[in-house]
Design a protein around this motif. Structure first.
Motif: not given
Length: 598
Positions: A197-198, A153-156, A378-380, A180-181
């Motif tokens: 997003f960063g 779902d999200f990749i950092f 993680v918070s975002l 999210i970077a």
């Protein structure tokens, strides 16, 4: 018999191996991590890549308060957070990646065990963290990202723009995951990729708070040094300097590019000596990997600017260990410090609370901005899911894109919202190490914890304060220590001058030495006179008598000069004798004067 013994021996070995396997399996099943291997066969990627997962089980390593841990009923689907990280000690960013890993684990545990996951449309969804070894290698990061993105779902992204670029490409290609970077500043990582997003702003903005503050303190000239290592992105953080020079009418004395090739004379000392002769007020260093060696070079040539700015290293525990107390008064630019007034909506921690919890969780490793950046990722993700009440990528992207200055995401990293291309619109903090070696905010002024110290003390002054006999007496006086360069008297009348010599206020003391050898030596009061005052009085009395006698004799000779007896005695000769006696007697005056000599 030999056959039976061998069979018994082989059977025993087999039993031991089987039992060991069973025990290891039991340990693995009870552990927080599930470690598997994934054979990636893309070019440049080794097979059997390690994949670690961390989910919503009750075996999490972090438990800040057992009373707050709930028995959760996860009735929603698992939300997958993935990140390709360098997990080998030989990886370029291994130490940073350990910090990221610990921070991800801490946040996922807090959300899963204390918040019972994320509540979306009446269901509790657990988080699953997947960390795949990528060796901090661009090719392997790209392959790992392409493997992870479709199932996430999200990749950092890991640290650096070059690695984050491959993650953003994979996320954009999958079309069903948000990237999210946390360590990317290059615009091409985000431009044209609406789901990327960063949380770092552009490199141009890093110095925008600190340099104008230095100009307001009277700085008139600047010199900047960049990292000449091929592919290093940190040099881009100096992009603001030319515009700053024009806007504030500051003289740009020059620029240099340095890199660590193993020869300190060529790499660092030659540039340091040139700086010593140019003597700019501000030295900006856009470097990140050899800050300790560069500072040691400035030390060797015994030169320090009025403001020493280093863009990346301040706040790093390795930098602080390497340079020790020399970090005092060094200026930095940091997106985050533990004293930042910020609170997180996802886990209800303040920045200082997170720093304390992270340090306990990481066995004493201090929380740097890298740790808080990972926590903010993680918070975002959590807050985007909560605001959108949706698991659809397009809904998550819309919520993240719609954040603005009046409606930001409140994280322990700060209030975050994004520019048109997806980079954080964030003010980077200007920081400075205080006398205790702690990093404090000095800019912007509304967030400052400490008044900027400008100009910073010279190396000689600091050595005088910390190492010299003069400084030792000074270090007992907090008022004096906090006002370096010092001009405040201590109980014994000593403190340190800006040039590293002792400031001896007492008139019976004399400054000697400089830096670590600076001291105030006591000049003892001695009576260096040897002629008794009574004896001087007798001498003056005899002088007066002699002067009167000479005057009378000369007068008598002049009056009776025509008498035969006087003529026979030669009047001129008699006068000369009287004058000679007068001169001889007058020598008593200078002989009675004594100076304080040794």
């Amino acid at each position: 018999m030999v056959f039976l013994r061998n069979s018994f021996f082989l059977s025993s070995i087999t039993i031991i191996i089987v039992m060991t396997t069973i025990i290891m399996a039991m340990i693995a099943s009870a552990a927080t991590f599930e470690v598997t291997s994934s054979g990636l066969t893309e070019p440049g990627v080794t097979e059997s890549t390690i994949l670690m997962t961390r989910g919503g089980d009750n075996g999490a390593l972090y438990n800040s308060n057992s009373n707050s841990t709930q028995k959760c009923n996860f009735d929603g689907r698992t939300i997958v957070l993935s990140v390709p990280l360098g997990l080998k000690p030989t990886d370029m960013f291994y130490e940073l990646n350990l910090v990221y890993q610990r921070s991800y684990e801490l946040m996922v545990d807090q959300v899963n065990l204390h918040n019972c996951g994320i509540r979306i449309n009446g269901r509790n969804h657990p988080l699953l963290l997947q960390i795949m070894g990528a060796d901090s290698n661009p090719q392997k990061t790209a392959a790992a990202s392409e493997y992870l993105a479709p199932q996430s779902d999200f990749i950092f992204s890991p640290y650096s723009s070059s690695l984050a670029y491959h993650v953003s490409v994979a996320a954009d290609k999958s079309n069903n995951t948000v990237m999210i970077a946390n360590g990317a500043v290059r615009p091409d990582v985000f431009s044209g990729k609406p789901a990327s997003f960063g949380i770092l702003p552009t490199g141009y903005s890093y110095l925008q708070q600190l340099l104008p503050l230095l100009a307001s303190k009277g700085a008139e000239s600047i010199y900047y040094v960049t990292d000449g290592t091929p592919g290093n992105f940190v040099k881009g953080l100096c992009a603001y300097v030319p515009d700053f020079v024009r806007e504030y009418n500051i003289t740009l004395i020059g620029t240099a590019s340095i890199q660590d090739t193993g020869d300190v004379e060529i790499d660092f000392d030659a540039t340091a000596r040139n700086l010593s002769s140019l003597n700019p007020d501000i030295l900006v260093n856009c470097i990140d990997s050899f800050c300790d060696k560069w500072m040691a070079s400035l030390r060797r040539v015994n030169w320090s600017p009025k403001a020493l700015v280093i863009t990346v290293c301040p706040g790093s525990s390795s930098f602080e260990e390497q340079v020790g107390t020399d970090r005092e008064f060094v200026l930095g630019v940091n997106p985050w410090v533990p004293t930042l007034q910020a609170a997180d909506d996802a886990v209800n921690w303040t920045a200082s609370e997170f720093a304390s919890i992270f340090e306990d969780f990481s066995s004493g490793v201090g929380a740097t901005y890298h740790a808080s950046a990972a926590a903010a990722q993680v918070s975002l993700a959590v807050q985007a899911l909560q605001r959108s009440q949706s698991l659809l990528t397009e809904d998550l992207v819309k919520v993240l894109s719609d954040a603005n200055v009046s409606n930001p995401f409140y994280t322990l990293y700060g209030d975050i919202f994004f520019t048109d291309i997806g980079q954080a619109d964030l003010k980077v903090l200007g920081t400075q190490y205080d006398l205790e070696g702690k990093l404090q905010v000095v800019a912007p002024l509304e967030k400052a914890d400490l008044a900027l110290v400008y100009p910073m003390p010279t190396w000689a002054n600091r050595d005088c304060v910390k190492l010299s006999p003069c400084g030792q007496s000074e270090s007992t006086n907090n008022a004096t220590r906090s006002s370096i360069p010092s001009n405040i008297n201590t109980v014994d009348g000593t403190s340190c001058n800006p040039d590293g010599t002792c400031l001896c206020e007492s008139p019976d003391r004399h400054a000697v030495g400089i830096g670590p050898t600076a001291a105030c030596h006591l000049i003892y009061k001695e009576d260096m006179t040897y002629i008794d005052e009574n004896l001087k009085g007798v001498g003056i009395a005899f002088l007066v008598v002699q002067l009167l006698a000479s005057a009378i004799a000369i007068s008598w000779t002049v009056v009776y000069r025509k008498k035969n007896v006087v003529k026979m005695s030669q009047p001129i000769f008699l006068v000369v004798v009287a004058v000679g006696c007068t001169i001889l007697s007058l020598s008593i005056i200078p002989l009675s004067i004594e100076a304080d000599y040794r």
